[in-house]
Design a protein around this motif. Sequence first.
Motif, PDB file in Angstrom:
ATOM      1  N   VAL A  37      -4.184   0.540  14.068  1.00  0.00           N
ATOM      2  CA  VAL A  37      -3.744  -0.436  13.069  1.00  0.00           C
ATOM      3  C   VAL A  37      -2.655  -1.328  13.638  1.00  0.00           C
ATOM      4  O   VAL A  37      -2.569  -2.526  13.319  1.00  0.00           O
ATOM      5  CB  VAL A  37      -3.264   0.274  11.791  1.00  0.00           C
ATOM      6  CG1 VAL A  37      -2.831  -0.744  10.725  1.00  0.00           C
ATOM      7  CG2 VAL A  37      -4.360   1.170  11.216  1.00  0.00           C
ATOM      8  N   ALA A  38      -1.830  -0.768  14.516  1.00  0.00           N
ATOM      9  CA  ALA A  38      -0.733  -1.539  15.091  1.00  0.00           C
ATOM     10  C   ALA A  38      -1.227  -2.740  15.885  1.00  0.00           C
ATOM     11  O   ALA A  38      -0.523  -3.748  16.009  1.00  0.00           O
ATOM     12  CB  ALA A  38       0.128  -0.636  15.969  1.00  0.00           C
ATOM     13  N   LEU A  56      -3.854  -8.509  10.973  1.00  0.00           N
ATOM     14  CA  LEU A  56      -3.559  -8.417   9.535  1.00  0.00           C
ATOM     15  C   LEU A  56      -3.043  -9.749   8.984  1.00  0.00           C
ATOM     16  O   LEU A  56      -2.104  -9.812   8.190  1.00  0.00           O
ATOM     17  CB  LEU A  56      -2.525  -7.306   9.268  1.00  0.00           C
ATOM     18  CG  LEU A  56      -2.882  -5.901   9.777  1.00  0.00           C
ATOM     19  CD1 LEU A  56      -1.770  -4.915   9.454  1.00  0.00           C
ATOM     20  CD2 LEU A  56      -4.209  -5.426   9.196  1.00  0.00           C
ATOM     21  N   VAL A  82      -9.131  -1.657   8.016  1.00  0.00           N
ATOM     22  CA  VAL A  82      -7.780  -1.096   8.084  1.00  0.00           C
ATOM     23  C   VAL A  82      -7.775   0.347   7.614  1.00  0.00           C
ATOM     24  O   VAL A  82      -7.202   1.239   8.265  1.00  0.00           O
ATOM     25  CB  VAL A  82      -6.799  -1.940   7.260  1.00  0.00           C
ATOM     26  CG1 VAL A  82      -5.398  -1.322   7.288  1.00  0.00           C
ATOM     27  CG2 VAL A  82      -6.747  -3.366   7.786  1.00  0.00           C
ATOM     28  N   SER A 126      -4.640   6.567   3.795  1.00  0.00           N
ATOM     29  CA  SER A 126      -4.454   5.338   3.014  1.00  0.00           C
ATOM     30  C   SER A 126      -4.472   5.655   1.524  1.00  0.00           C
ATOM     31  O   SER A 126      -5.051   6.651   1.086  1.00  0.00           O
ATOM     32  CB  SER A 126      -5.548   4.311   3.331  1.00  0.00           C
ATOM     33  OG  SER A 126      -6.826   4.814   2.982  1.00  0.00           O
ATOM     34  N   THR A 128       4.282   4.545  10.548  1.00  0.00           N
ATOM     35  CA  THR A 128       4.397   3.184  10.039  1.00  0.00           C
ATOM     36  C   THR A 128       3.373   2.998   8.930  1.00  0.00           C
ATOM     37  O   THR A 128       2.196   3.353   9.098  1.00  0.00           O
ATOM     38  CB  THR A 128       4.157   2.134  11.141  1.00  0.00           C
ATOM     39  OG1 THR A 128       5.154   2.264  12.147  1.00  0.00           O
ATOM     40  CG2 THR A 128       4.230   0.720  10.559  1.00  0.00           C
ATOM     41  N   TYR A 159       1.480   0.248   6.613  1.00  0.00           N
ATOM     42  CA  TYR A 159       1.137  -1.170   6.518  1.00  0.00           C
ATOM     43  C   TYR A 159       0.636  -1.437   5.098  1.00  0.00           C
ATOM     44  O   TYR A 159      -0.325  -0.806   4.637  1.00  0.00           O
ATOM     45  CB  TYR A 159       0.068  -1.535   7.544  1.00  0.00           C
ATOM     46  CG  TYR A 159       0.501  -1.300   8.966  1.00  0.00           C
ATOM     47  CD1 TYR A 159       1.165  -2.290   9.680  1.00  0.00           C
ATOM     48  CD2 TYR A 159       0.258  -0.085   9.602  1.00  0.00           C
ATOM     49  CE1 TYR A 159       1.570  -2.081  10.996  1.00  0.00           C
ATOM     50  CE2 TYR A 159       0.666   0.139  10.908  1.00  0.00           C
ATOM     51  CZ  TYR A 159       1.332  -0.867  11.598  1.00  0.00           C
ATOM     52  OH  TYR A 159       1.738  -0.642  12.894  1.00  0.00           O
ATOM     53  N   VAL A 180      -1.187  -3.922   2.769  1.00  0.00           N
ATOM     54  CA  VAL A 180      -2.070  -5.076   2.880  1.00  0.00           C
ATOM     55  C   VAL A 180      -2.704  -5.386   1.532  1.00  0.00           C
ATOM     56  O   VAL A 180      -2.815  -4.512   0.661  1.00  0.00           O
ATOM     57  CB  VAL A 180      -3.177  -4.836   3.938  1.00  0.00           C
ATOM     58  CG1 VAL A 180      -2.564  -4.625   5.321  1.00  0.00           C
ATOM     59  CG2 VAL A 180      -4.039  -3.635   3.560  1.00  0.00           C
ATOM     60  N   LYS A 185      -1.173  -8.659   5.593  1.00  0.00           N
ATOM     61  CA  LYS A 185      -0.044  -7.733   5.572  1.00  0.00           C
ATOM     62  C   LYS A 185       1.089  -8.296   4.714  1.00  0.00           C
ATOM     63  O   LYS A 185       1.649  -9.348   5.019  1.00  0.00           O
ATOM     64  CB  LYS A 185       0.457  -7.453   6.994  1.00  0.00           C
ATOM     65  CG  LYS A 185       1.594  -6.429   7.045  1.00  0.00           C
ATOM     66  CD  LYS A 185       2.004  -6.094   8.473  1.00  0.00           C
ATOM     67  CE  LYS A 185       2.693  -7.277   9.132  1.00  0.00           C
ATOM     68  NZ  LYS A 185       3.224  -6.926  10.472  1.00  0.00           N
ATOM     69  N   SER A 230       5.531  -4.095   6.260  1.00  0.00           N
ATOM     70  CA  SER A 230       5.365  -2.891   7.076  1.00  0.00           C
ATOM     71  C   SER A 230       6.612  -2.039   6.900  1.00  0.00           C
ATOM     72  O   SER A 230       7.725  -2.567   6.743  1.00  0.00           O
ATOM     73  CB  SER A 230       5.154  -3.237   8.551  1.00  0.00           C
ATOM     74  OG  SER A 230       6.293  -3.924   9.068  1.00  0.00           O
ATOM     75  N   ASP A 284       8.652   1.279   8.502  1.00  0.00           N
ATOM     76  CA  ASP A 284       8.831   2.288   9.553  1.00  0.00           C
ATOM     77  C   ASP A 284       9.531   3.496   8.954  1.00  0.00           C
ATOM     78  O   ASP A 284      10.585   3.368   8.307  1.00  0.00           O
ATOM     79  CB  ASP A 284       9.663   1.715  10.704  1.00  0.00           C
ATOM     80  CG  ASP A 284       8.933   0.600  11.441  1.00  0.00           C
ATOM     81  OD1 ASP A 284       7.701   0.707  11.591  1.00  0.00           O
ATOM     82  OD2 ASP A 284       9.591  -0.380  11.845  1.00  0.00           O
ATOM     83  N   THR A 344       6.726  -9.576   5.102  1.00  0.00           N
ATOM     84  CA  THR A 344       6.120 -10.716   5.792  1.00  0.00           C
ATOM     85  C   THR A 344       6.707 -12.038   5.310  1.00  0.00           C
ATOM     86  O   THR A 344       6.835 -12.994   6.083  1.00  0.00           O
ATOM     87  CB  THR A 344       4.600 -10.706   5.574  1.00  0.00           C
ATOM     88  OG1 THR A 344       4.071  -9.478   6.069  1.00  0.00           O
ATOM     89  CG2 THR A 344       3.930 -11.874   6.271  1.00  0.00           C
TER      90      THR A 344
END
Length: 443
Positions: A176-177, A181, A191, A198, A226, A228, A230, A252, A255, A257, A274
Amino acid sequence: MSLFSNLRTSSSGLLVASTAMSVIGDNIANVNTIGFKRGHASFADSFPVDVSYVHGPISIGTGAYIGKTTSEFSQGAIQISNNNLHLAISGNGFFSVAENGANYYTRNGEFYLDNDGYVVSPGGMRLQGYTAIEGAIQPSLGDVRVKLGDISSQATENITMTANLDADADYSTTPVASMSLNGSTETIADVTAAADFSSSVVVYDTLGDRHEFTLAYEKTGINTWTAYVVTDGGDVYDQSSGTTLTEGSAFKVASIDLTFDTDGSLINFAQTNTSAISPWNFEGADDMDFNFLLGLDSSGDEVDGDLSQLASSSTVTSIDQDGYSVGHLTSIQIQTDGTVRGVYDNGQDIIVGQVAVAIFDSTSGLERVGGNVYRATRIPGEPSFGVANQGGRGDIFGSSLEASNVDIEDEFVSMITAQRSYQANSRVLSATNELLRELVNLV
């Protein structure tokens, strides 16, 4: 005393017996009247006349008169109703209703909504209670009113989640990294297929439109992940390019962490939106940022939610968000403390007010004014308003009504007594009339 005085004495007996029968008839007529309290007639002897004789004065009564009629405020049976606005008080107290600035009091809880949203009695009087502002009960009394129209939407701001991420997940690859996105390349299915775990949550924009966020979790190292966040690119308007992105593609939103301690607890949380780099919004809506509450914020302070990493299958226990769409009123619910709640089809349950309960030091002076309501007089004084089940006030039961406290058996016994009293007084009147006839014949 003369025989003529005796006529008046027996006539007063007929009058009080007739009054007693009228009260009994009123009670029986209202045996099915909701919240009705049976009446009771009180009588007293008239002022006696002192007659002097050789052996001293003798007082002879002159009959009876009507003292007063009172209502007996004993509890009536509580009956179940199918109407949520039907109310009953179990215990002490009255509902307060108002009309043209005047307050009245009743035990009849057959309330309904008028076309302006006011809760009114069968006679159109408005129920009194404590108003609510944004769900908070205010101390001032006023008309209880429910907003009949729609409630406006609220944009999602906070997303709260309780979940566990599998500590044994593979972190040798992080597909995914490497994805863009950007709302134009990968699909959301791509994804979720690449992620280690998920989940999804529904959110609402500033217009009340519904959107879906997918959270794709990817383990990036020992005790590090991480997430994500979306959404569908077809809902996203890119402010930089001035275009709507591709429908079905993954864009995205943010994100996150995550770093966990050796006991599986979250010790570091860093969210990157984002919008801070590339401004966007849901098409037609205002700019939005979303806060994810997973048990810890970026400053290390504890917040709602709980995200852990333990050697167990990844799973979401609960996920919630604070936004909602436009709501339409579906029902009204009233709790035992009189709290009035409006239930809307968008899942919102909003406090709109609270029914007040009025109590008096004495109920004997309340005056019946018709329509099953009472008016306070000088004898009971001013009422004390408060909340149900406090300060000696009874409980309020929703979807219930209090039946009349008239007991038919007792009324029939009282009827027989009143009937015999009337008959006996009529006999006295008849006998006195015969004596007067004899007196006239002697002349």
